[in-house]
Write a protein that holds these residues in place. Structure first.
Motif, PDB file in Angstrom:
ATOM      1  N   HIS A 145       0.830  -1.209   0.000  1.00 47.80           N
ATOM      2  CA  HIS A 145       0.000   0.000   0.000  1.00 47.80           C
ATOM      3  C   HIS A 145       0.865   1.261   0.000  1.00 47.80           C
ATOM      4  N   THR A 146       1.786   1.318  -0.924  1.00 48.69           N
ATOM      5  CA  THR A 146       2.611   2.502  -1.144  1.00 48.69           C
ATOM      6  C   THR A 146       3.310   2.362  -2.490  1.00 48.69           C
ATOM      7  N   LEU A 147       3.653   3.487  -3.087  1.00 45.82           N
ATOM      8  CA  LEU A 147       4.643   3.477  -4.155  1.00 45.82           C
ATOM      9  C   LEU A 147       5.973   3.126  -3.503  1.00 45.82           C
ATOM     10  N   HIS A 148       6.597   2.077  -3.975  1.00 45.04           N
ATOM     11  CA  HIS A 148       7.834   1.607  -3.354  1.00 45.04           C
ATOM     12  C   HIS A 148       9.035   2.341  -3.955  1.00 45.04           C
ATOM     13  N   LEU A 181      10.416  -1.511 -15.082  1.00 41.47           N
ATOM     14  CA  LEU A 181       9.770  -2.230 -16.173  1.00 41.47           C
ATOM     15  C   LEU A 181       9.586  -3.719 -15.856  1.00 41.47           C
ATOM     16  N   PRO A 182      10.638  -4.461 -15.478  1.00 41.21           N
ATOM     17  CA  PRO A 182      10.404  -5.855 -15.075  1.00 41.21           C
ATOM     18  C   PRO A 182       9.431  -5.956 -13.902  1.00 41.21           C
ATOM     19  N   TRP A 183       9.525  -5.027 -12.969  1.00 42.97           N
ATOM     20  CA  TRP A 183       8.628  -5.002 -11.817  1.00 42.97           C
ATOM     21  C   TRP A 183       7.174  -4.993 -12.307  1.00 42.97           C
ATOM     22  N   SER A 184       6.894  -4.106 -13.246  1.00 43.49           N
ATOM     23  CA  SER A 184       5.549  -4.019 -13.819  1.00 43.49           C
ATOM     24  C   SER A 184       5.146  -5.335 -14.474  1.00 43.49           C
ATOM     25  N   LYS A 185       6.071  -5.946 -15.183  1.00 38.78           N
ATOM     26  CA  LYS A 185       5.756  -7.183 -15.894  1.00 38.78           C
ATOM     27  C   LYS A 185       5.511  -8.353 -14.945  1.00 38.78           C
ATOM     28  N   SER A 234      -3.378  -1.549 -11.049  1.00 33.98           N
ATOM     29  CA  SER A 234      -3.047  -0.150 -10.794  1.00 33.98           C
ATOM     30  C   SER A 234      -1.550   0.019 -10.519  1.00 33.98           C
ATOM     31  N   GLN A 235      -0.992  -0.873  -9.695  1.00 33.38           N
ATOM     32  CA  GLN A 235       0.443  -0.760  -9.396  1.00 33.38           C
ATOM     33  C   GLN A 235       1.294  -1.234 -10.568  1.00 33.38           C
ATOM     34  N   ARG A 236       0.808  -2.197 -11.313  1.00 31.79           N
ATOM     35  CA  ARG A 236       1.495  -2.588 -12.551  1.00 31.79           C
ATOM     36  C   ARG A 236       1.662  -1.372 -13.461  1.00 31.79           C
ATOM     37  N   ASP A 237       0.572  -0.635 -13.645  1.00 33.96           N
ATOM     38  CA  ASP A 237       0.595   0.515 -14.553  1.00 33.96           C
ATOM     39  C   ASP A 237       1.416   1.670 -13.983  1.00 33.96           C
ATOM     40  N   MET A 238       1.442   1.785 -12.665  1.00 30.07           N
ATOM     41  CA  MET A 238       2.237   2.829 -12.019  1.00 30.07           C
ATOM     42  C   MET A 238       3.727   2.651 -12.308  1.00 30.07           C
ATOM     43  N   ILE A 255      -4.426   6.803 -11.152  1.00 29.56           N
ATOM     44  CA  ILE A 255      -3.418   6.091 -10.360  1.00 29.56           C
ATOM     45  C   ILE A 255      -3.070   6.897  -9.108  1.00 29.56           C
ATOM     46  N   ALA A 256      -2.800   8.182  -9.282  1.00 30.26           N
ATOM     47  CA  ALA A 256      -2.332   9.028  -8.182  1.00 30.26           C
ATOM     48  C   ALA A 256      -3.383   9.229  -7.098  1.00 30.26           C
ATOM     49  N   SER A 257      -4.665   9.119  -7.451  1.00 33.14           N
ATOM     50  CA  SER A 257      -5.720   9.374  -6.466  1.00 33.14           C
ATOM     51  C   SER A 257      -5.943   8.196  -5.529  1.00 33.14           C
ATOM     52  N   LYS A 258      -5.321   7.057  -5.812  1.00 28.66           N
ATOM     53  CA  LYS A 258      -5.442   5.889  -4.935  1.00 28.66           C
ATOM     54  C   LYS A 258      -4.367   5.975  -3.844  1.00 28.66           C
TER      55      LYS A 258
END
Length: 653
Positions: A305-308, A322-326, A362-366, A397-400
């Motif tokens: 529950h945070t941008l890491h 990029l790999p993180w998202s994938k 949502s976090q994938r796209d972030m 994304i940012a509003s979550k």
């Protein structure tokens, strides 16, 4: 070396009360306005996260603090009691970070789903317990053996006392393995009664990440986690990922079973685990996994529950978004149709198939947006700092709240992505060979009319609330003349207000710790020691000799030549060491014919020297180390090795 191995917890032996800090200043009108503006941008009326954080509650943490054998504080559950759920944010805190801190402070034993339990806020991370056919499996046993034992005791107080039959390390950061000896006995592991699962590369990275730049990482970690700050509305609120790090005994038992690829399946105590191997995401060695019978997905630290951090401010190798998202996309592909609950090793779970898929996507796209937008702007010619200032996440994304920068931040993650692909140089030759900070500062201050003129003008900017500029410009006065206390005080005032406005826990801690040290200087507190015997034993000899080579003072050793043969009799391993041209090379399986001396010892003797349980001189005197040939050459080589002062300056030259 003893203070360099686990920088995540390096500052936890420090006492915040040992710093005789000046009383913090109140929030200014500009800071109040900045924090109030955020209240209108985010959906603070949405209490869903609080409902989820309380869901499944069974019992609170015991109120008694956990102390070590010497009476040292390891964990105090009451430390953050001033953060009360439902109370409005103080003027000195970012309201979004205050909200996150309230959520993290919801502590105790919780049921995630039938047969899966978590103990939260007994350390920086969560400890998860899964009930199987004959016993329990423990996932990520915290940082310290003392907190891990206390967490298991709390579980046993409310659930059947089944034996631990397996441990899973999700990744190679210390808050996910350091307490292992608090929950299992190594003898049971060696006897095959307990299996320990970890991703490929776990042991290498768990030991190596903080060795080569360990002192610098550890010192910076004392800023990042706010361990020099008193917990208060004007001081430390936590780290955004958790409250703080425990200060107990860091342990490590090597894994018995290695997960090497995505798609592996293992039956652990009657339950089917499917693994997703995710190296180079949040950690160099990391994995996610799904318990089929429970329809439960563990996302390790790749979705919380945070941008890491794709770059940790303590200092670490840059992580790739990029790999993180994938990997998150792969998790959706593998388990998105069936999953009913998602839990991570920090924060609280997400329940419901639709809700889990939304969190993951949502976090994938972030993380994908951070990668792609940074490179798009870089290819248009923008530089690291310009991109950091420009990039804003899409509103959906940012509003979550789960995507807010409580631990990482969009700004420094974007800058890290730029450096990952293009390095530190921005292409402008004027920045190719800049003066170092002290020389640069002297010239800036001279061109700006001297120290008094700079401070007078900077005070005008401070009164207008432009604290970013004050911090930047007054830094030149501080580096040009570190004896100018008026300059240090003004910069401290500016950093303090920036800290009060920061949404990221680490940013707040960096700003406020910097302010404290500007006002009061660097306190020479007891140096933290987190190089546990387990960690030292886990170092392979190649890493050890690399560490020695890094410590070699090249200019001091220039023009000298020393060749030593080293024979580890118990390991049947031999090395040739050659110090030449100001570097130290080592070659395994070779003995130099022209060696100045041959050194014979065991690995256990080496460990005792590393742990400072004995000295080189005493080991030789006792016969634990035998030297044939020119004994003085070994002592000469050691004399060229640097020791590192933990308390180096950061905000002053």
């Amino acid at each position: 070396m003893a203070s360099t191995l686990c920088s995540l917890v390096a500052a936890m032996a420090l006492s915040a009360n040992a710093m005789a800090a000046d009383k913090p200043k109140p929030a200014t009108d500009a800071t109040k306005a900045a924090n109030a503006a955020l209240m209108t941008e985010l959906p603070f009326n949405d209490k869903t996260s609080f409902e989820l954080a309380h869901k499944g509650f069974i019992a609170p943490l015991p109120s008694e603090p956990i102390k070590g054998a010497q009476g040292n504080m390891i964990w105090d559950p009451a430390k953050y009691a001033f953060i009360k759920e439902g109370e409005a944010a103080p003027d000195t805190t970012n309201p979004s970070l205050w909200r996150q801190s309230q959520l993290i402070n919801i502590s105790g034993l919780f049921e995630v789903t039938d047969g899966i339990y978590q103990v939260r806020n007994y350390d920086l991370s969560n400890m998860t317990i899964v009930e199987g056919k004959s016993g329990i499996t423990i996932m990520d046993p915290l940082i310290s053996s003392e907190t891990a034992k206390a967490a298991l005791d709390l579980y046993y107080k409310h659930r059947p006392k089944k034996p631990v039959v397996a441990v899973i390390y999700t990744h190679s950061h210390v808050d996910h393995y350091g307490g292992v000896r608090g929950v299992v006995d190594e003898a049971d592991v060696k006897a095959g009664k307990v299996k320990i699962y970890a991703p490929l590369g776990f042991l290498e990275h768990a030991v190596a990440e903080n060795v080569m730049a360990g002192t610098a990482m550890s010192r910076r970690a004392s800023y990042m986690y706010g361990n020099l700050l008193p917990p208060s509305p004007e001081g430390q609120l936590g780290a955004g990922l958790g409250t703080t790090t425990s200060a107990g005994t860091v342990t490590l038992i090597p894994p018995t079973d290695i997960i090497q690829k995505t798609g592996e399946k293992h039956v652990i105590d009657g339950l089917t685990y499917e693994f997703l191997y995710a190296p180079g995401s949040e950690a160099p060695a990391e994995m996610l996994y799904y318990i089929k019978e429970k329809k439960a997905l563990n996302t390790a630290e790749d979705s919380t529950h945070t941008l890491h951090n794709t770059y940790s401010l303590r200092g670490a190798k840059i992580r790739e978004p990029l790999p993180w998202s994938k990997y998150l996309n792969e998790a959706i592909k593998l388990w998105g149709d069936d999953v009913q609950v998602m839990y991570a090793m920090h924060h609280w779970p997400v329940w419901g198939n639709k809700e889990v898929r939304e969190q993951l996507s949502s976090q994938r796209d972030m993380y994908r947006y951070i990668n792609d937008e940074t490179l798009r702007l870089a290819n248009k010619g923008y530089t690291m700092t310009e991109i950091g200032e420009q990039v804003k996440l899409p509103k959906e994304i940012a509003s979550k709240f789960s995507n807010r920068g409580y631990y990482g931040s969009l700004n420094h993650n974007v800058k890290a992505t730029y450096v990952l692909h293009l390095g530190w140089f921005i292409g402008n030759p004027a920045t190719l060979n800049e003066w170092p900070p002290e020389e640069q500062a002297k010239r800036y201050v001279d061109m700006m009319g001297g120290e008094d003129a700079v401070l007078k003008k900077a005070k005008e900017y401070y009164d207008k609330g432009d604290y970013r500029w004050v911090a930047e410009v007054v830094n030149h006065v501080v580096f040009a003349n570190p004896g100018n206390q008026a300059a240090k005080n003004l910069q401290a005032d500016a950093l303090e207000q920036l800290g009060y406005q920061a949404e990221s826990g680490p940013w707040r801690n960096f700003y406020l710790t910097g302010a404290q040290e500007l006002r009061n200087g660097v306190a020479k507190l007891p140096t933290p020691n987190t190089a546990s015997p387990d960690t030292v034993r886990a170092m392979d000899l190649d890493l050890f000799f690399d560490f020695l080579a890094m410590r070699l003072n090249g200019p001091k050793a220039e023009g000298k030549k020393i060749t030593l043969n080293v024979d580890f009799t118990d390991l049947k391993q031999k090395y040739a060491l050659e110090m030449v041209h100001g570097v130290l090379n080592h070659t395994e399986g070779v003995q130099a014919k022209d060696a100045d001396a041959t050194v014979t010892l065991t690995r256990d003797t080496l460990n005792k020297i590393v742990l400072k349980e004995t000295t080189l001189k005493d080991a030789i005197a006792k016969g634990d180390i035998k030297v044939s040939g020119a004994e003085g050459k070994l002592e000469e080589l050691v004399s060229y090795l640097d020791e590192f002062d933990f308390w180096f300056n950061i905000v002053t030259p």
